[in-house]
Design a protein around this motif. Sequence first.
Motif, mmCIF file in Angstrom:
data_model
loop_
_atom_site.group_PDB
_atom_site.id
_atom_site.type_symbol
_atom_site.label_atom_id
_atom_site.label_comp_id
_atom_site.label_asym_id
_atom_site.label_seq_id
_atom_site.Cartn_x
_atom_site.Cartn_y
_atom_site.Cartn_z
ATOM 1 N N THR A 286 0.825 -1.208 0.000
ATOM 2 C CA THR A 286 0.000 0.000 0.000
ATOM 3 C C THR A 286 0.859 1.258 0.000
ATOM 4 O O THR A 286 0.526 2.260 -0.659
ATOM 5 N N PHE A 287 1.982 1.224 0.715
ATOM 6 C CA PHE A 287 2.849 2.392 0.809
ATOM 7 C C PHE A 287 3.398 2.820 -0.546
ATOM 8 O O PHE A 287 3.781 3.984 -0.727
ATOM 9 N N TYR A 288 3.438 1.880 -1.501
ATOM 10 C CA TYR A 288 3.980 2.214 -2.820
ATOM 11 C C TYR A 288 3.179 3.320 -3.497
ATOM 12 O O TYR A 288 3.704 4.061 -4.330
ATOM 13 N N SER A 289 1.897 3.401 -3.182
ATOM 14 C CA SER A 289 1.048 4.388 -3.850
ATOM 15 C C SER A 289 0.938 5.700 -3.085
ATOM 16 O O SER A 289 0.272 6.631 -3.548
ATOM 17 N N ASP A 292 5.117 11.272 -0.496
ATOM 18 C CA ASP A 292 6.033 11.469 0.625
ATOM 19 C C ASP A 292 5.325 12.039 1.856
ATOM 20 O O ASP A 292 5.520 11.533 2.976
ATOM 21 N N PRO A 293 4.488 13.089 1.706
ATOM 22 C CA PRO A 293 3.781 13.594 2.892
ATOM 23 C C PRO A 293 2.861 12.555 3.525
ATOM 24 O O PRO A 293 2.733 12.492 4.754
ATOM 25 N N GLU A 294 2.226 11.734 2.697
ATOM 26 C CA GLU A 294 1.334 10.708 3.238
ATOM 27 C C GLU A 294 2.118 9.674 4.040
ATOM 28 O O GLU A 294 1.675 9.226 5.108
ATOM 29 N N ILE A 295 3.295 9.298 3.545
ATOM 30 C CA ILE A 295 4.138 8.364 4.284
ATOM 31 C C ILE A 295 4.585 8.978 5.600
ATOM 32 O O ILE A 295 4.561 8.340 6.652
ATOM 33 N N LEU A 296 4.997 10.239 5.547
ATOM 34 C CA LEU A 296 5.462 10.917 6.756
ATOM 35 C C LEU A 296 4.387 10.934 7.823
ATOM 36 O O LEU A 296 4.644 10.583 8.984
ATOM 37 N N PHE A 297 3.163 11.325 7.467
ATOM 38 C CA PHE A 297 2.106 11.461 8.460
ATOM 39 C C PHE A 297 1.474 10.128 8.835
ATOM 40 O O PHE A 297 0.829 10.022 9.878
ATOM 41 N N THR A 301 5.055 9.200 14.552
ATOM 42 C CA THR A 301 4.296 9.715 15.684
ATOM 43 C C THR A 301 4.556 11.206 15.882
ATOM 44 O O THR A 301 3.875 11.849 16.681
ATOM 45 N N SER A 302 5.546 11.750 15.156
ATOM 46 C CA SER A 302 5.886 13.180 15.272
ATOM 47 C C SER A 302 6.335 13.690 13.907
ATOM 48 O O SER A 302 7.524 13.955 13.700
ATOM 49 N N PRO A 303 5.415 13.843 12.956
ATOM 50 C CA PRO A 303 5.788 14.155 11.567
ATOM 51 C C PRO A 303 6.622 15.422 11.408
ATOM 52 O O PRO A 303 7.513 15.464 10.549
ATOM 53 N N LEU A 304 6.364 16.431 12.202
ATOM 54 C CA LEU A 304 7.089 17.695 12.048
ATOM 55 C C LEU A 304 8.504 17.635 12.602
ATOM 56 O O LEU A 304 9.323 18.510 12.313
ATOM 57 N N ALA A 305 8.787 16.606 13.405
ATOM 58 C CA ALA A 305 10.080 16.530 14.084
ATOM 59 C C ALA A 305 11.043 15.533 13.451
ATOM 60 O O ALA A 305 12.170 15.387 13.926
#
Length: 333
Positions: A286-289, A292-297, A301-305
């Motif tokens: 599923t991650f293949y689709s 980058d932002p979707e994978i990060l979030f 547990t701390s996307p901005l950090a």
Amino acid sequence: MIFIDGRPLMLASSSSSSPHPQGIEILNALMGHPTVLSSSHAFKDIPERKFTSSEESSSERPSQPNFVYLFQREYAAVDPAMVDFVGTDEATTCVGLAIRNRQSGMTSVAHMDSPDVVEIGLTQMLSLVVNNGSRAELDVHLIGGFEDAPAGVSNQVSRTGRPGKQVGYSLPLCIKIVESLWKRQEKFRIQTMFVLGHNTKRDAEGNAYPIFNGFLVETATGSVFPASFDGTSRCPDEIVRRIRVTACNDDPSWKGKLLETYDTLTDKFVVAPCCWSRHQLRIALTFYSLSDPEILFTCSTSPLAEGPDFVYNIRRTEWWWVHLGLQAVGLFD
């Protein structure tokens, strides 16, 4: 038992009479202790070490410092006669825990990622650091985790202290660690507690970030330094070990445990195996689709950090996940 400045930790009068104080009370007593405040200020002023593994040939290798690097949920107990340094990084909401026997110098370090691995994990960490019947003095350092809860929530955590978006992930983990140290019979002498508010900085918009997300222990002296590691030093077997962090979640043999990576007696990396599931393979596909932002979030547990290589590491780990998984089920040659 927890000691600070050579004396047992004293709690506020409202909780000191209870034989089983809540972890949040223990944590608050430690975070506000003058010695912890002083050591946190001092640790914050230490320049971060950038650790790089030498690319030199094996014939020149003996002259290079021997070190053990730990990924998320891993631990290792090291002998100072064999290992010069042990450390970890990439800890945002995770907490690094180091325990060192003052007499022997034996040092155990773990990258704790959940309250669920703390109790058994402590037993694993101490198995080669403390001899049966020993009354060893154990120096303790906690580094990592930050104020990742929404503003105004961190001081209102429930008695259960469970992690999640509303109370954050770092706080419940810190609560569980200090509560578990308090309940054990060993004497833990807190030296560094650079966690939560002590390890938090904010940008102009008020977003919180950890000041440091890694550290290094010099085993001969017990000195602890802020540290970060590059791709050459997050080794050996980086991809296999990163895959194992995810795979172990569906493996009942690793429930509640830290992951074994290093054999203390032989001074060799031995990556203990775990089982993976078809469910995890479907998730990796599923991650293949995802962008980058979707994978990060989705994965953090701390996307901005997270560090700049977080998504890159996820993508290459999942590529190997899928490649090996499809081979195992006979769908890819």
